[in-house]
Enzyme design. Structure first.
Site, PDB file in Angstrom:
ATOM      1  N   VAL A  17       0.835  -1.212   0.000  1.00 31.89           N
ATOM      2  CA  VAL A  17       0.000   0.000   0.000  1.00 31.89           C
ATOM      3  C   VAL A  17       0.862   1.251   0.000  1.00 31.89           C
ATOM      4  CG1 VAL A  17      -1.746   1.313   1.250  1.00 31.89           C
ATOM      5  CG2 VAL A  17      -1.899  -1.186   1.147  1.00 31.89           C
ATOM      6  N   ARG A  48      11.428  -0.621   7.486  1.00 33.64           N
ATOM      7  CA  ARG A  48      12.236  -1.534   8.307  1.00 33.64           C
ATOM      8  C   ARG A  48      13.498  -1.973   7.578  1.00 33.64           C
ATOM      9  NH1 ARG A  48       8.486  -6.302  10.321  1.00 33.64           N
ATOM     10  NH2 ARG A  48       7.776  -6.147   8.155  1.00 33.64           N
ATOM     11  N   ARG A  49      13.421  -2.092   6.257  1.00 31.24           N
ATOM     12  CA  ARG A  49      14.565  -2.564   5.479  1.00 31.24           C
ATOM     13  C   ARG A  49      14.982  -1.482   4.469  1.00 31.24           C
ATOM     14  NH1 ARG A  49      11.402  -7.112   6.409  1.00 31.24           N
ATOM     15  NH2 ARG A  49      10.078  -6.732   4.609  1.00 31.24           N
ATOM     16  N   LYS A 107      -6.862  -0.956  10.653  1.00 29.26           N
ATOM     17  CA  LYS A 107      -8.141  -1.387  11.223  1.00 29.26           C
ATOM     18  C   LYS A 107      -7.998  -1.986  12.618  1.00 29.26           C
ATOM     19  CE  LYS A 107      -7.643  -5.472   8.324  1.00 29.26           C
ATOM     20  NZ  LYS A 107      -6.584  -4.902   7.486  1.00 29.26           N
ATOM     21  N   VAL A 134     -11.344   0.185   6.224  1.00 26.78           N
ATOM     22  CA  VAL A 134     -12.491  -0.700   5.997  1.00 26.78           C
ATOM     23  C   VAL A 134     -12.812  -0.738   4.506  1.00 26.78           C
ATOM     24  CG1 VAL A 134     -14.913  -1.146   6.516  1.00 26.78           C
ATOM     25  CG2 VAL A 134     -13.438  -0.141   8.269  1.00 26.78           C
ATOM     26  N   GLU A 192      -3.112 -14.911   2.569  1.00 27.76           N
ATOM     27  CA  GLU A 192      -1.763 -14.861   3.114  1.00 27.76           C
ATOM     28  C   GLU A 192      -1.275 -16.282   3.392  1.00 27.76           C
ATOM     29  OE1 GLU A 192      -0.076 -12.129   3.434  1.00 27.76           O
ATOM     30  OE2 GLU A 192      -1.635 -10.610   3.159  1.00 27.76           O
ATOM     31  N   ASP A 203     -10.119 -10.127  11.008  1.00 33.14           N
ATOM     32  CA  ASP A 203     -10.070  -8.944  10.141  1.00 33.14           C
ATOM     33  C   ASP A 203     -11.458  -8.318  10.009  1.00 33.14           C
ATOM     34  OD1 ASP A 203      -8.589  -7.431   7.744  1.00 33.14           O
ATOM     35  OD2 ASP A 203     -10.526  -8.115   6.990  1.00 33.14           O
ATOM     36  N   LYS A 207     -13.184  -4.527  11.420  1.00 31.46           N
ATOM     37  CA  LYS A 207     -13.929  -3.613  10.550  1.00 31.46           C
ATOM     38  C   LYS A 207     -15.354  -3.412  11.061  1.00 31.46           C
ATOM     39  CE  LYS A 207     -11.113  -5.043   6.608  1.00 31.46           C
ATOM     40  NZ  LYS A 207     -11.040  -5.868   5.382  1.00 31.46           N
ATOM     41  N   GLY A 306      -5.901  -4.742  -1.695  1.00 23.17           N
ATOM     42  CA  GLY A 306      -4.926  -4.562  -2.770  1.00 23.17           C
ATOM     43  C   GLY A 306      -4.242  -3.213  -2.661  1.00 23.17           C
TER      44      GLY A 306
END
Length: 430
Positions: A17, A48-49, A107, A134, A192, A203, A207, A306
């Site tokens: 994202v 982080r990287r 969320k 959401v 995932e 999840d 929401k 997405g």
């Protein structure tokens, strides 16, 4: 006249994202500036990287010190897309304390600590926007808290997780079992490697908490949401649903009680009639059905996850917050004035579909019907099939409370003629 000094934006997280947010900010910079009334400048990106190549982002903007970034004091907006509870909570609070408004897609954090974050935002006169938390790209938060602010919302019913909808749709249309449909979703990138948060309803529950809080002007936390996953849904359940003219969806349901004195929020698999608009939502898409006094029935539909769809929602919030900064004002904050109690699941009233394995002999149906009557649960329809001494008995009830149905099932299990309870599923959307 457009202001020439840019509004400075920091980005926390640059994954699927975050990288899309940065790309759109760069490629559509002129359009965003025209819509806002001032240019927008990406002032820093916390990751982080840092060694990973990030196309379109100048290396000098990248840092691993997110705390130092949000403490700069010259930021107008901080966009948080790292997810999780910590360090996101501390970083958002620190951003408010150092003069920045916040746009978040988090969320889990908002469902758990939304009230506290709103309080800090209000204390410092800053915005907290979270359309992307959401249903991805679907405009839903803003319509609920702005467009419908003059209306009374009674019910929010929706498919808010694309992974689970893809799996259930595959089971319905192809006859696949749960594991086979999950494997397909994983191979296509819809699930995932660890799908627990999706398939167990975590999840969707987060929401649901956010939606219920906004819709009913009441603080609803994640712990207030009843949650059931969909891993036990079988091909036999879909066959039963088709026999009733229904399909099965994992639904987030937020309702105001008939007397208006309380609300409920829940997530679970449910049968819904094929005639209901949500029944036709296919694949990984999301849709939310809103019922209110004045507006009647509204449906919001689109891609619910997405990188690009979620980034679209983030950028919409960014434009709104930047406009507020220019106007030296803030948008709507938390509205929890109603402070309605959240009723437990036992008080929820709905229809039920119960499938029993029973002995195939005279009197079984009478025994089962007696148990339902003794617990005050009215039967709508019954279907029995059997051979060789065993039978399947399917009972569909009229509306009953979850507590009453639970007592009924406990009593049914004690009957010698009942071999087992194959499945119990709620029937919604009528």
């Amino acid at each position: 006249m457009m202001r020439t000094r840019p509004l400075k934006v920091a980005l926390l997280g640059c994954g699927v994202v975050g990288s899309e947010v940065a790309r759109i900010m760069t490629t559509q910079a002129a359009d965003l500036a025209a819509r806002i009334g001032a240019p927008v400048e990406l002032a820093g990106v916390a990751v982080r990287r840092p060694d990973r190549v990030r196309e379109g982002i100048a290396p000098e903007l990248v840092t691993t010190d997110a705390t130092a970034l949000v403490k700069r004091g010259d930021l107008d907006v901080v966009v948080e897309v790292i997810g999780g509870i910590e360090p996101a909570r501390t970083l958002i609070t620190t951003a408010f304390e150092h003069g920045a408004s916040v746009v978040s897609a988090n969320k889990a954090l908002l469902a758990q600590d939304g009230a506290a974050l709103h309080a800090v935002a209000e204390e410092h006169g800053k915005d907290l926007y979270y359309e992307a938390a959401v249903a991805g790209a679907i405009p839903l938060i803003r319509p609920l808290r702005e467009s419908l602010a003059g209306d009374k919302v009674n019910r929010v019913l929706g498919i808010v997780n694309g992974t689970t909808n893809f799996i259930l749709d595959a089971m319905d249309t192809t006859g696949a079992g749960y594991q086979e449909a999950l494997d397909e979703a994983t191979a296509l990138g819809y699930a995932e490697a660890d799908p627990t948060a999706d398939v167990e309803g975590f999840d969707a529950a987060a929401k649901a908490a956010i939606l219920a809080g906004i819709a009913f002007h009441t603080r609803v936390r994640l712990d207030d949401v009843h949650r059931e996953g969909m891993t036990e849904v079988t091909a036999a359940d879909f066959a039963s649903a088709r026999g009733m003219g229904c399909t099965i969806k994992l639904l987030a349901i937020c309702e105001r009680a008939a007397d208006g004195g309380s609300v409920t929020a829940r997530v679970h698999p449910a049968m819904i009639p094929l005639t209901h608009p949500l029944a036709s939502v296919r694949g990984a898409y999301n849709a939310v059905f809103v019922e209110s006094d004045a507006s009647g029935q509204l449906m919001f539909y689109g891609p619910g996850a997405g990188g690009a769809p979620t980034a679209s929602a983030v950028l919409g919030d960014l434009v709104a917050v930047c406009r507020n900064r220019l106007g030296e004002t803030t948008g709507p904050g938390e509205s929890a004035y109603a402070a309605l109690p959240v009723s437990p699941m036992g008080e929820v009233v709905t229809r039920y579909h119960i499938s029993l394995d029973v002995a195939d002999k005279p009197g079984v149906l009478a025994q089962v019907a007696t148990v339902f009557a003794e617990h005050g649960v009215s039967i709508d329809t019954v279907r029995q099939q059997g051979k060789d001494g065993e039978a399947s008995l399917v009972v569909v009830t009229h509306r009953a409370s979850d507590a009453a149905l639970g007592g009924t099932v406990d009593a049914l299990r004690k009957l010698d003629t009942v071999r087992g309870v194959a499945s119990i599923m709620r029937v919604e959307g009528e």
